[in-house]
Design a protein around this motif. Structure first.
Motif, PDB file in Angstrom:
ATOM      1  N   ARG A 168       0.834  -1.209   0.000  1.00 27.11           N
ATOM      2  CA  ARG A 168       0.000   0.000   0.000  1.00 27.11           C
ATOM      3  C   ARG A 168       0.863   1.251   0.000  1.00 27.11           C
ATOM      4  O   ARG A 168       0.588   2.231  -0.682  1.00 27.11           O
ATOM      5  CB  ARG A 168      -0.945  -0.019   1.210  1.00 27.11           C
ATOM      6  N   ARG A 169       1.975   1.211   0.774  1.00 26.03           N
ATOM      7  CA  ARG A 169       2.850   2.395   0.842  1.00 26.03           C
ATOM      8  C   ARG A 169       3.544   2.629  -0.504  1.00 26.03           C
ATOM      9  O   ARG A 169       3.728   3.770  -0.920  1.00 26.03           O
ATOM     10  CB  ARG A 169       3.886   2.236   1.967  1.00 26.03           C
ATOM     11  N   LEU A 170       3.883   1.529  -1.190  1.00 22.97           N
ATOM     12  CA  LEU A 170       4.486   1.673  -2.531  1.00 22.97           C
ATOM     13  C   LEU A 170       3.484   2.309  -3.500  1.00 22.97           C
ATOM     14  O   LEU A 170       3.813   3.243  -4.239  1.00 22.97           O
ATOM     15  CB  LEU A 170       4.922   0.309  -3.067  1.00 22.97           C
ATOM     16  N   VAL A 171       2.261   1.778  -3.474  1.00 21.10           N
ATOM     17  CA  VAL A 171       1.210   2.326  -4.351  1.00 21.10           C
ATOM     18  C   VAL A 171       0.989   3.804  -4.016  1.00 21.10           C
ATOM     19  O   VAL A 171       0.861   4.652  -4.902  1.00 21.10           O
ATOM     20  CB  VAL A 171      -0.098   1.515  -4.194  1.00 21.10           C
ATOM     21  N   ASN A 172       0.967   4.116  -2.736  1.00 23.54           N
ATOM     22  CA  ASN A 172       0.749   5.510  -2.323  1.00 23.54           C
ATOM     23  C   ASN A 172       1.854   6.435  -2.844  1.00 23.54           C
ATOM     24  O   ASN A 172       1.611   7.613  -3.089  1.00 23.54           O
ATOM     25  CB  ASN A 172       0.658   5.606  -0.800  1.00 23.54           C
ATOM     26  N   GLY A 173       3.058   5.868  -3.017  1.00 24.52           N
ATOM     27  CA  GLY A 173       4.144   6.664  -3.590  1.00 24.52           C
ATOM     28  C   GLY A 173       3.776   7.146  -4.986  1.00 24.52           C
ATOM     29  O   GLY A 173       4.023   8.297  -5.359  1.00 24.52           O
ATOM     30  N   TYR A 174       3.140   6.262  -5.758  1.00 26.96           N
ATOM     31  CA  TYR A 174       2.681   6.638  -7.102  1.00 26.96           C
ATOM     32  C   TYR A 174       1.485   7.588  -7.020  1.00 26.96           C
ATOM     33  O   TYR A 174       1.431   8.607  -7.728  1.00 26.96           O
ATOM     34  CB  TYR A 174       2.301   5.383  -7.888  1.00 26.96           C
ATOM     35  N   LEU A 175       0.523   7.252  -6.151  1.00 28.26           N
ATOM     36  CA  LEU A 175      -0.700   8.064  -6.075  1.00 28.26           C
ATOM     37  C   LEU A 175      -0.385   9.503  -5.658  1.00 28.26           C
ATOM     38  O   LEU A 175      -0.995  10.444  -6.157  1.00 28.26           O
ATOM     39  CB  LEU A 175      -1.706   7.436  -5.097  1.00 28.26           C
ATOM     40  N   LYS A 176       0.572   9.677  -4.759  1.00 29.17           N
ATOM     41  CA  LYS A 176       0.915  11.032  -4.331  1.00 29.17           C
ATOM     42  C   LYS A 176       1.522  11.816  -5.496  1.00 29.17           C
ATOM     43  O   LYS A 176       1.235  12.997  -5.687  1.00 29.17           O
ATOM     44  CB  LYS A 176       1.907  10.991  -3.174  1.00 29.17           C
ATOM     45  N   HIS A 177       2.344  11.128  -6.291  1.00 34.76           N
ATOM     46  CA  HIS A 177       2.974  11.784  -7.445  1.00 34.76           C
ATOM     47  C   HIS A 177       1.943  12.128  -8.514  1.00 34.76           C
ATOM     48  O   HIS A 177       2.008  13.178  -9.142  1.00 34.76           O
ATOM     49  CB  HIS A 177       4.033  10.835  -8.009  1.00 34.76           C
ATOM     50  N   ARG A 178       0.924  11.249  -8.703  1.00 38.10           N
ATOM     51  CA  ARG A 178       0.021  11.383  -9.846  1.00 38.10           C
ATOM     52  C   ARG A 178      -1.334  12.010  -9.490  1.00 38.10           C
ATOM     53  O   ARG A 178      -1.927  12.714 -10.295  1.00 38.10           O
ATOM     54  CB  ARG A 178      -0.192   9.983 -10.468  1.00 38.10           C
ATOM     55  N   TYR A 179      -1.855  11.725  -8.273  1.00 35.75           N
ATOM     56  CA  TYR A 179      -3.256  12.067  -7.999  1.00 35.75           C
ATOM     57  C   TYR A 179      -3.513  13.032  -6.856  1.00 35.75           C
ATOM     58  O   TYR A 179      -4.444  13.825  -6.909  1.00 35.75           O
ATOM     59  CB  TYR A 179      -4.081  10.781  -7.771  1.00 35.75           C
ATOM     60  N   SER A 180      -2.744  12.949  -5.779  1.00 38.45           N
ATOM     61  CA  SER A 180      -3.090  13.781  -4.616  1.00 38.45           C
ATOM     62  C   SER A 180      -1.890  13.927  -3.691  1.00 38.45           C
ATOM     63  O   SER A 180      -1.347  12.929  -3.221  1.00 38.45           O
ATOM     64  CB  SER A 180      -4.244  13.116  -3.854  1.00 38.45           C
ATOM     65  N   LYS A 181      -1.526  15.163  -3.447  1.00 42.17           N
ATOM     66  CA  LYS A 181      -0.356  15.427  -2.594  1.00 42.17           C
ATOM     67  C   LYS A 181      -0.604  15.037  -1.140  1.00 42.17           C
ATOM     68  O   LYS A 181       0.321  14.963  -0.337  1.00 42.17           O
ATOM     69  CB  LYS A 181       0.019  16.916  -2.653  1.00 42.17           C
ATOM     70  N   SER A 182      -1.891  14.824  -0.772  1.00 40.92           N
ATOM     71  CA  SER A 182      -2.204  14.626   0.647  1.00 40.92           C
ATOM     72  C   SER A 182      -2.103  13.161   1.087  1.00 40.92           C
ATOM     73  O   SER A 182      -2.479  12.837   2.202  1.00 40.92           O
ATOM     74  CB  SER A 182      -3.615  15.154   0.928  1.00 40.92           C
ATOM     75  N   ILE A 183      -1.604  12.282   0.227  1.00 39.84           N
ATOM     76  CA  ILE A 183      -1.617  10.845   0.552  1.00 39.84           C
ATOM     77  C   ILE A 183      -0.448  10.455   1.459  1.00 39.84           C
ATOM     78  O   ILE A 183       0.686  10.869   1.251  1.00 39.84           O
ATOM     79  CB  ILE A 183      -1.573  10.019  -0.745  1.00 39.84           C
ATOM     80  N   SER A 184      -0.745   9.647   2.438  1.00 40.95           N
ATOM     81  CA  SER A 184       0.277   9.065   3.316  1.00 40.95           C
ATOM     82  C   SER A 184      -0.324   7.813   3.972  1.00 40.95           C
ATOM     83  O   SER A 184      -1.551   7.670   3.972  1.00 40.95           O
ATOM     84  CB  SER A 184       0.701  10.074   4.385  1.00 40.95           C
ATOM     85  N   PRO A 185       0.473   6.896   4.542  1.00 40.24           N
ATOM     86  CA  PRO A 185       1.942   6.838   4.494  1.00 40.24           C
ATOM     87  C   PRO A 185       2.411   6.315   3.134  1.00 40.24           C
ATOM     88  O   PRO A 185       1.640   5.666   2.434  1.00 40.24           O
ATOM     89  CB  PRO A 185       2.275   5.838   5.603  1.00 40.24           C
ATOM     90  N   LEU A 186       3.642   6.589   2.797  1.00 39.59           N
ATOM     91  CA  LEU A 186       4.089   6.168   1.481  1.00 39.59           C
ATOM     92  C   LEU A 186       5.577   5.874   1.462  1.00 39.59           C
ATOM     93  O   LEU A 186       6.317   6.266   2.358  1.00 39.59           O
ATOM     94  CB  LEU A 186       3.757   7.243   0.443  1.00 39.59           C
TER      95      LEU A 186
END
Ligand SMILES: [Zn+2]
Length: 351
Positions: free
Chosen positions: A100-118
């Motif tokens: 999930r943290r790996l996926v969030n690394g992509y999502l923060k870059h592509r979709y939403s700056k507010s995503i964590s943990p990553l």
């Protein structure tokens, strides 16, 4: 549940005749299939003709159920199931937390700056794994980055709310509408802002949303151009529209013809190909129309269409014969290059 009976006829006072294409109003047409019954959910009475418009290229049912009687086609229609539950991070196993943290690394870059943990490295890993990236992009409907002040999103035909929950989790203020009263009731119990009905629930509003999405909705409505025009009215300037619908020019349609899973007559009233969809969007005032590249569900569409050709439910567990399997894999490879023949049309556009 009411089984289909070929002797059943649609009430004559619930049928309307179009006489022209519902998208471009063109009069020139060719008959594609005649006397098509409901072979998918086997609940809608009547036999229907499907036409191809020679001007814009869409396929449409004519005559067809009118808006007042169309509910008769949905009496045995699948429900949207229970409310989608996204696994909370704290409940995940160690391995799934890591993923999930790996996926969030992509999502923060592509979709939403507010995503964590990553894990920031996830951004690069997902780019190296196109299958996973396409799955994530389809899940998040290739939306633009969430604005820094947050953004407002409407999902028309939100069903069990699976997309609403995903979008909410990455920071969007979400709204949904759907005709499925059970799905809406369940979402309201979970405090989701949803309305029972279609886009007409916002008939008095203008420029409310940054994003509007239509997943397998446009093929069901009586006036697809009106739906798109209303979406345009409801979007803020430069707002984003995402659409997914069966592609009438798909390989599974050419192989299985009138048994194609995407037909679903008379619930599907208008079926698009890439050119007719582009025409409808541009006619409605959208620009920057873009074809999105996701994983092509060709195997699923071949299996479901084959099951229908045997008179079975599309969800029956039936093995695809070798002759279809070979063609399916052949088209799967060709489809990597020819997006206009993909099983679904997945399209983005801007106001
Ligand atoms: Zn047309």
């Amino acid at each position: 549940m009411k089984p289909v009976d070929s002797r059943d006829e649609w009430p004559s006072d619930g049928i309307e005749v179009l006489g022209c294409c519902p998208v471009c109003k063109g009069l020139s047409k060719d008959l594609v299939y005649s006397d098509q019954s409901d072979m998918v959910f086997k609940c809608a009475p009547g036999d229907w003709d499907l036409w191809q418009c020679n001007d814009c290229g869409c396929n449409y049912v004519d005559p067809r159920p009118d808006e007042g009687s169309t509910h008769l086609a949905y009496e045995n229609y699948y429900t949207h199931g229970k409310v989608y539950v996204h696994d909370k991070y704290k409940n995940l196993s160690r391995l799934r937390k890591f993923k999930r943290r790996l996926v969030n690394g992509y999502l923060k870059h592509r979709y939403s700056k507010s995503i964590s943990p990553l894990i920031a490295l996830g951004k690069y890993l997902v780019y190296l794994l196109p299958k996973i990236r396409r799955r994530l992009d389809r899940t998040f409907r290739s939306m633009p980055m969430l604005p820094s002040k947050g953004g407002d999103l409407l999902d028309v035909g939100c069903g069990n709310g699976s997309f609403l929950y995903q979008a909410k989790e990455i920071g969007w203020r979400v709204n949904g509408v759907d005709f499925d009263s059970m799905a809406i009731e369940a979402l309201r119990l979970d405090d989701m802002p949803v309305g029972h009905g279609g886009i007409e629930l916002f008939s008095e509003e203008r420029e409310l949303f940054d994003v509007i999405t239509l997943s397998h909705v446009i093929e069901h409505v009586h006036d697809p151009v009106f739906l798109l025009e209303r979406c345009k009215d409801l979007l803020k300037p430069n707002g984003y529209l995402w659409i997914e619908t069966p592609n009438s020019n798909s390989y599974s349609h050419s192989v299985f013809s009138s048994f194609w899973r995407g037909l679903e007559i008379p619930r599907h009233l208008t079926l698009f190909n890439y050119s007719s969809m582009r025409y409808a969007l541009e006619k409605s005032g959208f620009n920057k129309v873009n074809v999105l590249k996701y994983t092509n569900p060709i195997e699923s569409m071949f299996k479901k269409s084959y099951a229908i050709s045997l008179g079975c439910s599309p969800y029956a567990n039936i093995k695809l014969p070798i002759k279809y399997t070979v063609r399916m894999y052949l088209y799967k490879v060709i489809g990597l290059l020819v997006r206009s023949r993909s099983e679904y049309l997945s399209i983005s556009a801007y106001k």
